[in-house]
Design a protein around this motif. Structure first.
Motif, PDB file in Angstrom:
ATOM      1  N   LEU A  93      -5.559   4.466   5.925  1.00 26.41           N
ATOM      2  CA  LEU A  93      -6.448   5.379   5.226  1.00 26.41           C
ATOM      3  C   LEU A  93      -6.228   6.841   5.611  1.00 26.41           C
ATOM      4  CD1 LEU A  93      -8.770   5.716   3.233  1.00 26.41           C
ATOM      5  CD2 LEU A  93     -10.372   5.355   5.145  1.00 26.41           C
ATOM      6  N   PRO A  94      -6.218   7.189   6.895  1.00 33.01           N
ATOM      7  CA  PRO A  94      -5.996   8.607   7.246  1.00 33.01           C
ATOM      8  C   PRO A  94      -4.619   9.109   6.814  1.00 33.01           C
ATOM      9  CG  PRO A  94      -6.911   7.373   9.100  1.00 33.01           C
ATOM     10  CD  PRO A  94      -6.476   6.364   8.089  1.00 33.01           C
ATOM     11  N   GLU A  95      -3.611   8.276   6.974  1.00 35.24           N
ATOM     12  CA  GLU A  95      -2.267   8.683   6.582  1.00 35.24           C
ATOM     13  C   GLU A  95      -2.176   8.869   5.071  1.00 35.24           C
ATOM     14  OE1 GLU A  95       0.795   6.131   7.942  1.00 35.24           O
ATOM     15  OE2 GLU A  95       2.236   7.769   8.051  1.00 35.24           O
ATOM     16  N   SER A  96      -2.959   8.104   4.328  1.00 36.18           N
ATOM     17  CA  SER A  96      -2.975   8.255   2.875  1.00 36.18           C
ATOM     18  C   SER A  96      -3.447   9.656   2.495  1.00 36.18           C
ATOM     19  CB  SER A  96      -3.893   7.205   2.241  1.00 36.18           C
ATOM     20  OG  SER A  96      -3.459   5.896   2.550  1.00 36.18           O
ATOM     21  N   PHE A  97      -4.490  10.129   3.163  1.00 34.86           N
ATOM     22  CA  PHE A  97      -4.991  11.473   2.880  1.00 34.86           C
ATOM     23  C   PHE A  97      -3.932  12.526   3.184  1.00 34.86           C
ATOM     24  CE2 PHE A  97      -9.370   9.595   3.731  1.00 34.86           C
ATOM     25  CZ  PHE A  97      -9.661   9.501   2.382  1.00 34.86           C
ATOM     26  N   THR A  98      -3.185  12.319   4.277  1.00 28.45           N
ATOM     27  CA  THR A  98      -2.133  13.265   4.639  1.00 28.45           C
ATOM     28  C   THR A  98      -1.053  13.314   3.561  1.00 28.45           C
ATOM     29  OG1 THR A  98      -2.509  12.814   6.992  1.00 28.45           O
ATOM     30  CG2 THR A  98      -0.436  13.890   6.398  1.00 28.45           C
ATOM     31  N   ALA A  99      -0.633  12.140   3.075  1.00 26.42           N
ATOM     32  CA  ALA A  99       0.394  12.082   2.031  1.00 26.42           C
ATOM     33  C   ALA A  99      -0.085  12.748   0.747  1.00 26.42           C
ATOM     34  CB  ALA A  99       0.782  10.627   1.761  1.00 26.42           C
ATOM     35  N   ILE A 100      -1.354  12.552   0.410  1.00 20.59           N
ATOM     36  CA  ILE A 100      -1.906  13.153  -0.808  1.00 20.59           C
ATOM     37  C   ILE A 100      -1.954  14.673  -0.677  1.00 20.59           C
ATOM     38  CG2 ILE A 100      -3.979  13.360  -2.225  1.00 20.59           C
ATOM     39  CD1 ILE A 100      -4.499  10.376  -1.629  1.00 20.59           C
ATOM     40  N   ILE A 143       0.828  -1.209   0.000  1.00 20.16           N
ATOM     41  CA  ILE A 143       0.000   0.000   0.000  1.00 20.16           C
ATOM     42  C   ILE A 143       0.861   1.257   0.000  1.00 20.16           C
ATOM     43  CG2 ILE A 143      -1.652   1.352   1.340  1.00 20.16           C
ATOM     44  CD1 ILE A 143      -2.863  -1.325   2.281  1.00 20.16           C
ATOM     45  N   VAL A 144       1.880   1.294   0.866  1.00 20.16           N
ATOM     46  CA  VAL A 144       2.684   2.521   0.966  1.00 20.16           C
ATOM     47  C   VAL A 144       3.583   2.703  -0.246  1.00 20.16           C
ATOM     48  CG1 VAL A 144       2.592   2.505   3.483  1.00 20.16           C
ATOM     49  CG2 VAL A 144       4.527   1.428   2.340  1.00 20.16           C
ATOM     50  N   CYS A 145       4.187   1.614  -0.735  1.00 20.80           N
ATOM     51  CA  CYS A 145       5.152   1.731  -1.836  1.00 20.80           C
ATOM     52  C   CYS A 145       4.493   1.852  -3.196  1.00 20.80           C
ATOM     53  CB  CYS A 145       6.105   0.528  -1.838  1.00 20.80           C
ATOM     54  SG  CYS A 145       7.253   0.488  -0.462  1.00 20.80           S
ATOM     55  N   ASN A 146       3.281   1.326  -3.347  1.00 21.25           N
ATOM     56  CA  ASN A 146       2.593   1.398  -4.635  1.00 21.25           C
ATOM     57  C   ASN A 146       1.330   2.255  -4.595  1.00 21.25           C
ATOM     58  OD1 ASN A 146       4.332  -0.322  -6.198  1.00 21.25           O
ATOM     59  ND2 ASN A 146       3.500  -2.079  -5.104  1.00 21.25           N
ATOM     60  N   GLY A 147       0.492   2.037  -3.560  1.00 23.61           N
ATOM     61  CA  GLY A 147      -0.758   2.779  -3.472  1.00 23.61           C
ATOM     62  C   GLY A 147      -0.549   4.242  -3.123  1.00 23.61           C
ATOM     63  N   ILE A 148       0.020   4.504  -1.934  1.00 24.57           N
ATOM     64  CA  ILE A 148       0.203   5.886  -1.487  1.00 24.57           C
ATOM     65  C   ILE A 148       1.188   6.629  -2.382  1.00 24.57           C
ATOM     66  CG2 ILE A 148       1.067   7.342   0.383  1.00 24.57           C
ATOM     67  CD1 ILE A 148      -0.015   5.329   2.356  1.00 24.57           C
ATOM     68  N   LEU A 181      -7.216  -5.846   4.633  1.00 26.70           N
ATOM     69  CA  LEU A 181      -8.231  -4.979   5.228  1.00 26.70           C
ATOM     70  C   LEU A 181      -7.680  -4.231   6.437  1.00 26.70           C
ATOM     71  CD1 LEU A 181     -11.382  -7.291   5.005  1.00 26.70           C
ATOM     72  CD2 LEU A 181     -10.865  -5.266   3.621  1.00 26.70           C
ATOM     73  N   ILE A 182      -6.884  -4.923   7.239  1.00 27.70           N
ATOM     74  CA  ILE A 182      -6.267  -4.272   8.401  1.00 27.70           C
ATOM     75  C   ILE A 182      -5.375  -3.125   7.942  1.00 27.70           C
ATOM     76  CG2 ILE A 182      -4.586  -4.581  10.260  1.00 27.70           C
ATOM     77  CD1 ILE A 182      -5.648  -7.398  10.632  1.00 27.70           C
ATOM     78  N   ALA A 183      -4.526  -3.398   6.966  1.00 32.18           N
ATOM     79  CA  ALA A 183      -3.595  -2.372   6.485  1.00 32.18           C
ATOM     80  C   ALA A 183      -4.334  -1.194   5.852  1.00 32.18           C
ATOM     81  CB  ALA A 183      -2.619  -2.997   5.481  1.00 32.18           C
ATOM     82  N   CYS A 184      -5.361  -1.480   5.061  1.00 30.64           N
ATOM     83  CA  CYS A 184      -6.134  -0.409   4.419  1.00 30.64           C
ATOM     84  C   CYS A 184      -6.812   0.471   5.461  1.00 30.64           C
ATOM     85  CB  CYS A 184      -7.183  -0.997   3.482  1.00 30.64           C
ATOM     86  SG  CYS A 184      -6.523  -1.702   1.959  1.00 30.64           S
ATOM     87  N   LEU A 185      -7.401  -0.162   6.463  1.00 29.38           N
ATOM     88  CA  LEU A 185      -8.091   0.592   7.507  1.00 29.38           C
ATOM     89  C   LEU A 185      -7.123   1.484   8.267  1.00 29.38           C
ATOM     90  CD1 LEU A 185     -10.715   1.085   9.102  1.00 29.38           C
ATOM     91  CD2 LEU A 185     -10.085  -0.838  10.561  1.00 29.38           C
TER      92      LEU A 185
END
Length: 332
Positions: free
Chosen positions: A234-241, A75-80, A227-231
């Motif tokens: 999620l907030p940190e993803s918004f911060t990075a974006i 998630i962090v290396c590809n998604g975020i 699911l655990i990782a996504c949950l």
């Protein structure tokens, strides 16, 4: 069903609250300490979720550590990173960052991930993809040392390498907000602790529902880890974006790679202790498909950060890999 929905809503609210208060503290202490606080806060949440499932001793729970942390890395290396690069490039044509700091974080993440999830597949002391207790203890200590090395490099020894380039502020400067007062920072710190305690309690209650839901739809058990990782992320993803939108891609990378490294460097030592105390044999080694995704992800990450600038193309590549990972995890 209603109980699960209520618990999920409450858990998401607690996660958002914890990250909100962490951001206030982060704004007070400044960068790169801010991203470090966020990464540690998120990792505490992840550890709570993993520990609650691991101690439930339900079928397949011994692999939840591997599945959730591997999902975090994907998630962090590809998604975020992929979304941040794409959005940042769309708004600013290309994104600029310091490859030196990102190289340090990525190198540490590659090393920790290899020790934790690649080598257990090839050790011969045990028949399965797991470590013996002495091997697990050594891997846990090594992962913790790597994370401490990252913290020391980011906050003391090479602090300037992890700060957003001056160019970003000079040309695309973001709005300046006054720092929170000491009183507000102290209140936020107390509220952050309370929010994290709430997350731990709610996670323990929600864990059985997550596993039951995955089994009900017939998905592989590794989806629980996703699911655990996504949950959690999620907030940190918004911060990075948001950082990418402000043309501060370096901060987005700090959040992404720092969270991945904290997930490995802090979670592995904790679950190693739980494994020893409760006599739980952890399944850590990745299968062939996951090893391919891990290798591909790290190769692409090295190529992405090597030049210190990136365009939308790199973002799309990472997102395509992330999509393939999700698709093949659900239907292997």
């Amino acid at each position: 069903m209603i109980t699960a929905l209520i618990l999920t809503t409450a858990l998401i609210a607690a996660v958002l609250a914890s990250v909100y208060f962490a951001e206030i503290i982060a704004h007070r202490v400044g960068q790169p300490y801010g991203t470090l606080i966020l990464a540690i806060a998120v990792t505490v949440i992840e550890v709570a979720l993993i520990a609650s499932i691991l101690l439930s001793r339900s079928p397949g729970s011994e692999a939840v550590v591997r599945d959730s942390i591997f999902a975090t890395i994907m998630i962090v290396c590809n998604g975020i990173v992929g979304v941040s690069l794409l959005i940042g490039a769309i708004k600013h044509h290309e994104t600029i960052f310091k490859s030196e700091g990102s190289n340090i974080a990525l190198a540490l993440l590659i090393t920790a991930s290899t020790l934790a999830f690649v080598l257990p597949t090839y050790t011969t002391s045990t028949p399965g993809p797991n470590y013996t207790l002495p091997q697990l203890r050594g891997a846990a200590i090594a992962c913790f040392i790597l994370y401490v090395t990252y913290v020391y490099a980011q906050t003391i020894r090479h602090k300037t390498l992890f700060l957003a380039p001056v160019f970003d502020h000079a040309v695309h400067g973001s709005k300046s907000h006054p720092k929170p007062s000491n009183q507000k920072t102290i209140i936020s710190a107390f509220a952050l602790i309370m929010a994290l305690i709430a997350v731990i309690v709610l996670a323990k209650q929600l864990a059985p529902f997550i596993e039951a839901g995955v089994q009900a739809v017939g998905a592989p058990h590794e989806v629980v880890g996703i699911l655990i990782a996504c949950l959690v992320l999620l907030p940190e993803s918004f911060t990075a974006i948001r950082q990418a939108i402000d043309n501060k891609m370096q901060n987005s990378f700090n959040l992404a790679y720092g969270s991945g490294l904290a997930s490995v460097g802090l979670t592995i030592p904790v679950v190693a202790i739980l494994s020893y105390v409760f006599g739980i044999t952890l399944t850590l080694g990745l299968d062939a498909k996951s090893l391919v995704f891990l290798m591909l992800t790290f190769i692409l990450s090295i190529m992405t950060i090597s030049m210190g600038r990136a365009t939308f193309a790199q973002g799309i590549i990472h997102l395509v890999v992330f999509g393939a990972y999700l698709r093949l995890s659900i239907t292997p």
